[in-house]
Design an enzyme around this catalytic site. Structure first.
Site: not given
Lengths: 563, 563
Positions: A39, A42-43, A271, A275, A277, A279
């Site tokens: 955490s 990033n920017c 699929n 799970i 996903a 980002g």
């Protein structure tokens, strides 16, 4: 009790974990992060290079300890998930320092592996003075190397958001910076007409900007470009682009989409329904392009993370797709864009029109008033707003956020024309620049006048077209299009006979407002082939300046004037 | 050939005339203005008092000469229209200096007479040191009087936009300023919870702010208030409000609406279809209140003016009504509002809920990051967004413009939650404060948690309610609600047994984010009567501070903390 494993402890992963905890106090939540930090911002990484962010520790927003005590989340750093075993519903984890391998079971798995900087397979890219920027470790390494070597000459490869921000912050830190971009322009969210303003700003602030040329090789002291140009560089930063981290997903047999990113459904499930996903590693649905795209932006990642948590707990997910809103500071300029740009809209075969207006961002009397450059892209014949770009020393992002809202709500140029925005002289004008753009667009759509665009003016000048400049004489004397005829607006009615009726007439002023009045007067006086020069002289100077320098070509004006 | 007469040469009138010219080169356009100036920047007048606008001549945007040469519009100043003769379709005009009376015929007439400052019938309001502010002449007179008398003590009566801006600019010019407002608060677009921040800012910047007290009389050196208070005042500025200038319309038999302003239809025609009216003198349809209101704002006036010209020439008029968007600078704070506030919504009998969030306006790492205070008002059960208020040292107007757009497009809290706004650390956060407010609202609507509002906290403290403060110990030590129990969020899970289950629990932190996590944890652990304290300690300190000082009452916190 549900057990949720999250792979990736930054942005999307961390957000998903926190929301899961808020929805389920009992869930066991384990988060694996390959790197040493969870955490971080990033920017904000590039801002450490200039000292705007003075302490790199401040880039860290949470620690494994704070995840534990605040959210009862088991965050494990230096822990790389090397396999997803879907049948057993486990993941195999390797400690990046000890090499120890363990297994962790899950009921639900959230993938947030992100995207990795692309390192091209070119001579020298593996040299020790070549860097990429993805995380806090990277930016600290880069910063340390610059300071230790006292590197004076730094080459940044790639003119996307990260490349520009790294270049700017290094320049602000007093380094010589060359920025190399393979495409003919930096910052692809902007159209080539708008981006010239930013090209000029980069050059004005001392960046050696090279567009339309690619990296060929790196030596310990130089970089070589495809054109044969050599540039001195003690340090090289590669910011060419990113590649979604799909290897783990692929190995686990999860579907990869046509864009090369992880495929997910409307609820961000892969699929394998257990799970999810989110980002930079996934592809998302673009609501204006009507297809899957990759979009590495923080805002959408956070919304996806929340949606995943919500879906896990039976809360309906709203998936409006993405429109691609972004903003960036480029030295003294703020630049922001949303939706489709004109280039993309044309590539998609959409029927669009665009208007470009220059208007004060605040009441002109206010000391901090500056021109705001605003481009609006809309569908013909529906008038549906598809995109916008704003660049100026003032509040460009505000105008783009209004358009982003309008696009999401399926607004048209008619809606935009009527928008009642907040006004006081310190913050805007009674008719804001976004209203003005919509007024121009509705007039154009109604056929009340015609326009030519800034990029069309060079060939008009070269062909010796009849260009009527309606500014005052003193303004005209300070720079004008070569061959233009000056009749100030105030003299136009009495001198109209001087304007020929048998050739096309292109009318220009400083920012296309007075010229619009002149166009309307001519139209009503029997002239049938009159066009307003969109952006007019100020817009043309800004559009031409960098290109003239870069291409060492003859200017089309007697002199530039950026006022 | 059409002949159009426009009454009033500022804002609405000038805009209508210019658009008419663009649509019709042949029309004869005559514009009558009672004062000596046309087309000045009304909203910028107060800034002349501080020198932000250094030269009062700059307030003039056009002159009769420039109207003539640029637009072929016959603008006549010092010319008061004293009668509209509807049968003959003429107006009777009197020159304000020569007294000469002439007649002018019209095919179409546009009324833009504006509104005049209200001067209450109280002792002393006719004294020579008492001023109102409507135009350039007024502001020059006021400025001259202050300078010539070297007036140190100035009383401004009325806490609306003009009163506040006059007070602020005089304070910036180094004068002692008292601002007196009859209502319990200044700036009625804001709710009483939000406006306390501005009350505090006025006081912090040295303005003697008096709310809930009215002007009783004026003497040459003092003003007296209803409460008996006397204040020294060398100069008095009356900014109590404005009254639509309807006398001319009334005399001509045009319909006056229930609000006391000129009645117009959807095309801004009065009951005489050849007579249009625009601006501060008319009443307009409020699209959220579903009734006619008076709204003296520049943006709507300009749109009305354009609509009038369009309707005259057969162009369909879009009349979306008004929502009332406004903004103002109050010393270091920007404040903006749109749509309905909570007070008005409740008066209308609407079923609404409101959330108040405090979030950084930019990424916290950025040097200019500041808390933004944002209140969102929405309809229950539909979630339709009805209004918002934003106050902060940063970009409050941007957030309000987003909400204004959303309201106009009939957006809901669900739409707002998903809005993809432009983001970079210098301009906002990945989830902008407007998104966060919508997330809070959707969670509240879904029944995921309960809240109490800042204005409810005082009685909770006084009743000895169980208030749980989940900030860190060091923060708690720097000021907390009296009687609050401190269990830092990180210790809450292990110490949860300390929190009683048999009484309501009110959870607070600095800005209600950590407390929300605590509320969710408690809710999931069998606590059934837990509420998050909206705004939390920072919000409560700001809410209570000015009221505590003004009412000299006992604070409910051990000490204030505005950080």
């Amino acid at each position: 009790m549900k057990k949720v494993v999250v792979i990736g402890g930054v942005a999307g992963g961390a957000s998903a974990a926190a929301r899961i905890r808020r929805l389920d106090e009992q869930a066991q939540i384990v988060m694996f992060e390959r790197g040493p930090h969870v955490s971080f911002s990033n920017c904000s990484l590039p801002f450490y290079l200039s000292g705007v962010v003075a302490d790199s520790k401040k880039l860290l927003m949470m620690t494994p300890e704070s995840f534990e005590v605040k959210h009862n989340i088991d965050a494990r750093v230096n822990s790389e998930v090397i396999a997803i075993n879907r049948e057993e519903k486990t993941v195999t984890v390797q400690h990046t320092q000890t090499g120890e391998v363990t297994t962790e079971s899950y009921d639900k798995l959230v993938l947030s592996p992100g995207a990795s900087p692309i390192v091209p397979n070119l001579p020298g890219t593996d040299l020790p003075h070549v860097f990429t920027v993805r995380n806090v470790v990277d930016i600290e390494r880069l910063h340390t190397a610059i300071v230790e070597r006292d590197a004076q000459n730094i080459a940044v490869i790639g003119g996307g958001f990260i490349g520009i921000e790294v270049a700017e912050n290094l320049r602000l830190a007093g380094r010589n910076v060359a920025l190399v971009e393979f495409a003919p322009q930096i910052l692809t969210p902007f159209d080539e007409d708008m981006v010239q303003i930013l090209h000029k700003e980069m050059v004005d602030k001392g960046v050696d900007l090279i567009v339309g040329d690619g990296l060929a090789n790196i030596t310990p002291t130089t970089i070589g470009l495809n054109s044969g140009t050599e540039i001195n560089a003690d340090i090289v930063v590669l910011a060419i682009g990113v590649r979604p981290e799909t290897m783990l997903a692929e190995k686990a047999g999860l579907t990869i989409g046509e864009t090369g990113a992880i495929h997910v459904n409307q609820n961000y499930q892969t699929n394998d329904p257990n799970i999810y996903a989110v980002g930079d590693a996934i592809e998302v649905y673009h609501r204006l392009m009507h297809k899957k795209v990759r979009l590495a932006l923080a805002g959408p990642a956070q919304r996806q993370a929340r949606a995943v948590a919500d879906h896990m707990y039976g809360i309906p997910v709203t998936n409006k797709g993405v429109i691609g809103s972004s903003s960036i500071q480029v030295f003294d300029y703020a630049a922001a864009a949303t939706g489709l740009n004109e280039r993309t809209a044309q590539q998609l075969g959409l029927q669009v029109e665009a208007v470009y207006v220059i208007a004060p961002d605040k009441v002109g009397l206010m000391p901090s008033s500056n021109p705001l450059h605003f481009k609006l892209i809309y569908e013909v014949p529906t008038g549906r707003v598809l995109g916008a770009q704003a660049i100026g020393k003032g509040n460009a992002d505000k105008r783009i956020d209004v358009i982003a809202t309008l696009i999401t709500m399926n607004g048209t140029i008619e809606d935009l024309k009527e928008l009642e925005l907040s006004y006081s002289p310190m913050f805007s004008t009674a008719k804001d620049v976004v209203n003005i753009a919509a007024l121009v667009a509705t007039n154009l759509m109604a056929g009340r006048f015609k326009q030519v665009r800034v990029h069309e003016v060079r060939s008009l000048v070269e062909q010796g077209a009849y260009i009527l400049d309606v500014r005052e004489r003193a303004e005209f004397a300070q720079g004008a299009l070569k061959g233009a005829v000056n009749i100030p607006l105030g003299e136009l009615r009495e001198r109209m006979a001087e304007v020929p009726k048998d050739v096309p007439v292109y009318v220009s002023c400083r920012s296309a407002q007075r010229s619009y009045n002149a166009v309307m007067a001519l139209n009503h006086n029997g002239y049938t082939n009159v066009a307003n020069v969109s952006g007019s002289f100020l817009g043309i100077c800004l559009y031409e300046y960098y290109q003239d320098q870069a291409q060492q070509r003859e200017p089309i004006m007697t002199q530039y004037n950026f006022k």
